[in-house]
Write an enzyme that holds these catalytic residues in place. Structure first.
Site, PDB file in Angstrom:
ATOM      1  N   GLU A   1      32.140 -41.623 -25.061  1.00  0.00           N
ATOM      2  CA  GLU A   1      30.898 -42.384 -24.959  1.00  0.00           C
ATOM      3  C   GLU A   1      31.150 -43.832 -24.543  1.00  0.00           C
ATOM      4  OE1 GLU A   1      29.814 -43.732 -29.449  1.00  0.00           O
ATOM      5  OE2 GLU A   1      30.073 -41.576 -29.141  1.00  0.00           O
TER       6      GLU A   1
ATOM      7  N   HIS B   1      22.469 -31.425 -35.455  1.00  0.00           N
ATOM      8  CA  HIS B   1      22.831 -32.842 -35.470  1.00  0.00           C
ATOM      9  C   HIS B   1      22.106 -33.536 -36.606  1.00  0.00           C
ATOM     10  CE1 HIS B   1      22.709 -37.127 -33.799  1.00  0.00           C
ATOM     11  NE2 HIS B   1      23.978 -36.849 -34.046  1.00  0.00           N
ATOM     12  N   HIS B   2      22.887 -34.249 -37.432  1.00  0.00           N
ATOM     13  CA  HIS B   2      22.349 -35.041 -38.540  1.00  0.00           C
ATOM     14  C   HIS B   2      22.838 -36.476 -38.392  1.00  0.00           C
ATOM     15  CE1 HIS B   2      22.041 -31.328 -41.435  1.00  0.00           C
ATOM     16  NE2 HIS B   2      21.083 -31.342 -40.534  1.00  0.00           N
ATOM     17  N   GLU B   3      22.036 -37.345 -37.814  1.00  0.00           N
ATOM     18  CA  GLU B   3      22.354 -38.773 -37.817  1.00  0.00           C
ATOM     19  C   GLU B   3      21.710 -39.401 -39.044  1.00  0.00           C
ATOM     20  OE1 GLU B   3      23.630 -42.154 -37.832  1.00  0.00           O
ATOM     21  OE2 GLU B   3      24.352 -41.041 -36.082  1.00  0.00           O
TER      22      GLU B   3
ATOM     23  N   GLU C   1      36.689 -47.503 -34.013  1.00  0.00           N
ATOM     24  CA  GLU C   1      36.323 -47.564 -32.602  1.00  0.00           C
ATOM     25  C   GLU C   1      36.734 -48.905 -31.996  1.00  0.00           C
ATOM     26  OE1 GLU C   1      32.258 -46.353 -32.202  1.00  0.00           O
ATOM     27  OE2 GLU C   1      32.607 -44.459 -33.234  1.00  0.00           O
TER      28      GLU C   1
ATOM     29  N   HIS D   1      30.946 -37.978 -37.411  1.00  0.00           N
ATOM     30  CA  HIS D   1      31.225 -39.126 -36.558  1.00  0.00           C
ATOM     31  C   HIS D   1      31.035 -40.402 -37.377  1.00  0.00           C
ATOM     32  CE1 HIS D   1      31.337 -37.456 -32.259  1.00  0.00           C
ATOM     33  NE2 HIS D   1      31.601 -36.472 -33.112  1.00  0.00           N
ATOM     34  N   GLU D   2      31.705 -41.467 -36.964  1.00  0.00           N
ATOM     35  CA  GLU D   2      31.861 -42.672 -37.797  1.00  0.00           C
ATOM     36  C   GLU D   2      32.433 -42.258 -39.157  1.00  0.00           C
ATOM     37  OE1 GLU D   2      29.312 -42.913 -34.620  1.00  0.00           O
ATOM     38  OE2 GLU D   2      28.560 -42.029 -36.483  1.00  0.00           O
TER      39      GLU D   2
ATOM     40  N   GLU E   1      35.209 -37.652 -35.357  1.00  0.00           N
ATOM     41  CA  GLU E   1      35.368 -38.674 -34.320  1.00  0.00           C
ATOM     42  C   GLU E   1      36.469 -39.622 -34.807  1.00  0.00           C
ATOM     43  OE1 GLU E   1      32.274 -41.370 -31.708  1.00  0.00           O
ATOM     44  OE2 GLU E   1      32.270 -41.564 -33.876  1.00  0.00           O
TER      45      GLU E   1
END
Length: 713
Positions: free
Chosen positions: A514, A419-421, A182, A489-490, A508
């Site tokens: 974002e 969603h799993h953060e 990013e 993501h990440e 991502e």
């Protein structure tokens, strides 16, 4: 049912005698491999006064890659870059033929030639092979290590694969950060690359750029005009490769770990990832280059029909605008990161709000809804003392009735995206995956967006090292057991694993939409941003860029003069230029309506949007400047064209000769208005229709940070 197991046909292998390929006074062994169409020639060599391994790559009379040396450093063997002896050389011809359940094309058929030099290093006792594969659109090189007496595993300290270039080519690049993709991307001469300036930036994930190295894919325009993209394929049980800048090119630098000296520990036998070089005359043709997939293993999954390509909305953007929060107590939204104190806000993932989004999806043919912030733990997810064990993935907040929301979505024909953060706490996530995926399977949820915000736990590991490469691939396999597709993501960048594990649906891995949510002109993604990503991150594979913002003036949320930083035309064009089987309709439901309550006139484009394709047609583009791409909808006589521009206004004239001859279609185009401007007038849009055939051309103007989307049906 679409099969994902490919048919793979190989031709006759030819064992070359060593003496037949030796030449010159220095006793050099040379193995030459021509591409099936005869355009490319890859030459593997062992020889010279130091008995070194090297390769060159030519296209006709043009030298693309000059003499580039090969080698590696292993803990016991030391640095192995000279003193080799040849054992055997061989080559054969073959064919790759397989179908894709989703993607930019429905099927792939490609001839290739493959060769191998088996060598030994008498001083250390090491034995390995250099394997090369040559297709019409590029080449791959990898190291292959057989089982060796007295040695169970390699401890790779570094790999020394070179990419030597001629002249001073133009390079589209991003920094070789071990922790995050990013970062801004740039377009400079090779001699002007300054990647190390991105090191130690203070953000949620610390930036780690320990060398003047760039990430892959990196695209180049040689002084001759030929375009290359350097990347890697089949990144399995190994750290990612970055490209350290040398005087005349690059040398591989592996992402490391602070937990040990060895960057990779690899049980024997072992093959490294392919080091890939895609070759095209035009920059835009790189978007349809299939080399990365061709270099990956065949599918391990017989059927993935439980996942459906789709557009999806999300309870997500409102947290970035400060309207809602991830946590139940009302403190966790992007305001925390922008030093804005507006007091507690509404927890976004509540039952009523979820049903409101579901209704919006059902009204507009949007296939799914992502719901972030549904599970407990968000109050402390960034607390360094608590984040290691803050989340579980089955317990909802008290205002979110998961069973009722899933039932309501099913009634409306809308899929829920889980969603799993993980807050980058990898051991905590891994030990809960069976339970979390089993819940999804019971509820009939077949897609999950996973997240890894923060520095990796265990401490000392990086997002792009061997530890995390293995975690991501293990997660794909674990999820497949429960019929779950994964959008991390990440992440680690894609390297073609979607062929082997087609439940790896997107990722991502770059500055997505974002980053526009601050609304600050010096902080949002800059006008050239997406035009750079097209020729860097997008060449790796599916990209969850999250476009579709219609309310581009966000001053009501972020203060005076706050903007997203693109035109509406770019938001529409990005759906086609950026390939992914899931595409987010990212804005708040109310932002797709006009003041009188009616839907925006561009909503028919969103409602009919496809995300799965039979064929892709690169039409026009230049590195870092613009891109125009057409795609045929999977199984339909319908097409989309998308265009996006960078920092300058662009005009593109493209042929429609990809259409079937003798048929008339209606072209409806949604393009930047004559006075559109990404900051001062971002939403001006012209919508026009006309009849077209394969004989026609279309000329479209795009404003800076602008674009267009078109439907042909």
């Amino acid at each position: 049912m679409i099969p994902t197991t490919p048919l793979r046909i190989f031709g006759l292998a030819v064992i070359l005698s060593i003496t037949a390929c030796q030449s010159g006074d220095d006793n050099t062994t040379t193995l030459k491999l021509d591409s099936p169409d005869g355009e490319l020639q890859l030459t593997l060599m062992l020889g010279g006064p130091d008995a070194r391994l090297s390769y060159t790559l030519e296209k006709g009379d043009e030298l693309l890659i000059d003499t580039s040396y090969l080698g590696f450093t292993e803990a016991e063997w030391g640095k192995l870059d000279s003193g080799f002896e040849i054992v055997k050389a061989s080559s054969y011809s073959g064919n790759e033929s397989y179908e894709l359940p989703w993607g930019e094309v429905a099927s792939v058929d490609a001839d290739f030639k493959e060769g191998k030099l088996v060598v030994i290093h008498p001083k250390s006792g090491a034995e390995f092979s250099m394997i090369a594969a040559v297709f019409d659109d590029g080449v791959g090189i990898r190291y292959s290590f057989p089982a060796q007496d007295g040695k169970e595993a390699l401890q790779i300290l570094e790999e020394h694969t070179q990419f030597s270039l001629t002249g001073d080519p133009l390079v589209n690049w991003g920094p070789g950060d071990w922790n995050s993709y990013e970062n801004p991307t740039e377009l400079t001469k090779l001699s002007e690359i300054e990647a190390a300036k991105y090191d130690n930036r203070a953000e949620l994930i610390s930036r780690v750029v320990p060398n003047n190295a760039i990430m892959t894919p990196a695209s180049l325009r040689l002084e001759s005009g030929t375009h290359l993209s350097i990347h890697e394929a089949a990144l399995i049980d190994y750290p990612e490769m970055t490209l350290g800048v040398k005087d005349k090119g690059f040398e591989s630098i592996l992402a490391g770990t602070a937990r040990r000296e060895a960057k990779a520990i690899c049980e024997l036998p072992f093959k490294t990832p392919w080091r890939s070089i895609q070759v095209e005359d035009q920059a835009i043709d790189l978007l349809a280059n299939m080399l990365i997939l061709n270099l990956n293993p065949s599918s391990e999954l017989d059927y993935v029909g439980w996942f459906e390509p789709m557009t999806y909305a999300g309870i997500w953007w409102e947290m970035f605008l400060g309207v809602g929060t991830w946590d139940f107590e009302g403190g966790q939204n992007v305001d925390n990161f922008l030093d804005i104190d507006r007091g507690p806000n509404r927890h976004a993932a509540n039952t009523e709000n979820a049903k409101r989004y579901i209704d919006f999806c059902a009204e507009n043919n949007i296939g799914g809804l992502l719901i972030e912030g549904w599970n407990t733990g968000w109050e402390d997810w960034l607390d360094p003392d608590k984040r290691a064990e803050v989340f579980d993935f089955v317990t909802p907040y008290p205002d979110y009735d998961m069973e009722a929301v899933v039932a309501y979505a099913k009634e409306k024909g809308v899929q829920i995206v889980m969603h799993h953060e993980s807050s980058a706490s990898v051991p905590q996530y891994e030990k809960q995956q069976d339970t979390a995926f089993a819940l999804m399977q019971r509820l009939g949820i077949h897609a999950v967006k996973s997240g890894y915000v923060g520095n990796i736990i265990p401490e000392g590991e990086y997002h792009h090292g061997q530890y995390m490469v293995n975690h991501y691939s293990n997660t794909f396999r674990k999820a497949a057991e429960y019929q779950v597709a994964v959008n991390p993501h990440e992440p680690i960048k894609p390297t073609g694993e979607r062929r082997t594990l087609p439940n790896a649906i997107s990722a991502e891995g770059a500055r997505g939409m974002e980053y526009a949510s601050s609304g600050r002109r010096d902080d949002v993604n800059q006008p050239e941003h997406l035009a750079h990503l097209v020729y860097t991150r997008c060449l790796a594979g599916p990209f969850d860029y999250t476009p579709g913002i219609f309310q581009l003036d966000i001053s009501d949320f972020r203060g005076s003069d706050a903007r997203v930083g693109t035109t509406l035309g770019l938001q529409l064009g990005a759906y086609i230029v950026v390939m992914a089987p899931i595409q987010m309709v990212a804005d708040l439901p109310e932002h797709y309506r006009l003041e009188d309550g009616s839907y925006h006139p561009a909503m028919p484009y969103i409602r009919t949007m496809a995300t799965n394709w039979d064929a892709t047609y690169p039409l026009a583009g230049e590195l870092g400047e613009y891109a125009v791409v057409a795609r045929k909808v999977r199984g339909e006589d319908r097409y989309f064209i998308g265009g996006i521009s960078g920092a300058e206004d662009q005009e593109a004239t493209v042929s429609l000769d990809f259409l079937p001859e003798g048929k008339t279609y209606t072209l409806t185009i949604y393009r930047d208005g004559p006075n559109a401007h990404y900051w001062d007038n971002p939403t001006e849009l012209v919508i026009e229709s006309r009849e077209v055939t394969a004989e026609d051309e279309v000329t479209v103007g795009m404003k800076a940070s602008g674009g267009f989307g078109a439907i042909i049906e």
